[in-house]
Design a protein around this motif. Structure first.
Motif, PDB file in Angstrom:
ATOM      1  N   VAL A   1       4.197   2.265  -3.365  1.00 33.84           N
ATOM      2  CA  VAL A   1       3.566   1.270  -2.492  1.00 33.84           C
ATOM      3  C   VAL A   1       2.266   1.830  -1.916  1.00 33.84           C
TER       4      VAL A   1
ATOM      5  N   TYR B   1       2.338  -5.412  -1.845  1.00 31.71           N
ATOM      6  CA  TYR B   1       1.803  -4.065  -1.622  1.00 31.71           C
ATOM      7  C   TYR B   1       2.512  -3.001  -2.480  1.00 31.71           C
TER       8      TYR B   1
ATOM      9  N   ASP C   1      -1.148   2.008   3.289  1.00 31.20           N
ATOM     10  CA  ASP C   1      -1.644   1.172   4.388  1.00 31.20           C
ATOM     11  C   ASP C   1      -1.146  -0.273   4.300  1.00 31.20           C
ATOM     12  N   LYS C   2      -0.179  -0.528   3.400  1.00 27.12           N
ATOM     13  CA  LYS C   2       0.413  -1.865   3.220  1.00 27.12           C
ATOM     14  C   LYS C   2      -0.606  -2.914   2.754  1.00 27.12           C
ATOM     15  N   SER C   3      -1.699  -2.452   2.183  1.00 25.54           N
ATOM     16  CA  SER C   3      -2.663  -3.396   1.608  1.00 25.54           C
ATOM     17  C   SER C   3      -2.140  -3.902   0.263  1.00 25.54           C
TER      18      SER C   3
END
Length: 257
Positions: free
Chosen positions: A219, A71, A222-224
């Motif tokens: 990064v 990510y 949304d940590k996708s």
């Protein structure tokens, strides 16, 4: 000969070294390899082949390349973090040779990766190449961004807005900014002799980004997952040249298959 031939020839040398560096490191990309080791391997390869790693000490950056995992969108800092099965990784190298720069990045897959990750990587690569294929005098910068944006959004992915491609020659970063989203027939018109990078950063989720406290690592909010490919290109009288293509024909992972 035109008035940019010498610049193009020098950029081809730098670009080839950067591409050869990524070709070289490909065989090492396995679980258990640290991103610091990737940094060391690439630094030594560029040094031993007559170049210098541009990111080293650039604005205080303490490594010779960027390693962006999963990510991380871009500017990931090499560390003792070891690669793990299912990781996706971008390695971004820039070589300086005789005062000119070659800047390129590729995605790597570590072992077996998810279908979603593979689709993201494929779409990112294809968006870069579809944008390159339209290049030539008279094309507008907005056409490049529109080509990338429209391609990846139809695949359900999003284009990062916070970072862009850039002019490059005997300076690492110079005008123009090359956005990876935009409207057709807008922006600066391309002219023969222009040299710049196209480096789309594509997220599997939303495009929002944030930079970590180290001041570098970007990064996905949304940590996708995020993927990126990059080439350095030059505009010719009737089209374009890519300065950073793989001599071994590596384009997107899996390599060596």
């Amino acid at each position: 000969m035109n008035n940019y031939s010498e610049k193009f020839e020098k950029m081809k040398v730098a670009g080839k070294l950067a591409a050869n560096c990524l070709d070289m490191v490909t065989e090492y990309i396995k679980p258990g390899l640290s991103t610091n080791k990737i940094d060391q391997l690439c630094y030594e390869f560029i040094r031993d082949n007559g170049g210098y790693s541009a990111p080293l000490y650039y604005r205080g950056f303490e490594k010779s390349l960027c390693t962006s995992l999963n990510y991380v969108i871009c500017h990931g800092i090499p560390s003792e973090r070891e690669l793990e099965e299912n990781d996706i990784l971008n390695i971004d190298v820039t070589a300086i040779v005789d005062g000119y720069y070659g800047d390129t990045s590729r995605m790597f897959s570590v072992g077996e990766i998810s279908i979603k990750a593979k689709n993201l990587i494929d779409a990112t690569y294809e968006s870069l190449m579809s944008a390159i294929k339209i290049l030539g005098p008279g094309v507008k910068l907005g056409d490049i961004g529109n080509e990338i944006q429209s391609f990846v959004e139809t695949k359900g992915f999003s284009v990062v807005r916070d970072f862009c491609g850039h002019g490059i020659s005997n300076k690492f970063h110079e005008p123009p900014n090359v956005l990876h989203y935009g409207k057709k027939n807008t922006g600066l018109e391309l002219q023969p002799g222009m040299t710049f990078t196209i480096e789309p950063m594509i997220n599997s989720g939303k495009y929002d980004a944030k930079v970590l406290k180290d001041g570098w690592t970007a990064v996905t909010k949304d940590k996708s997952l995020s993927a990126q490919f990059e080439h350095t290109v030059g505009i010719t009288e009737n089209g374009y040249e890519i300065f950073t293509e793989s001599v071994k024909g590596y384009r997107k992972p899996p390599y060596n298959k």
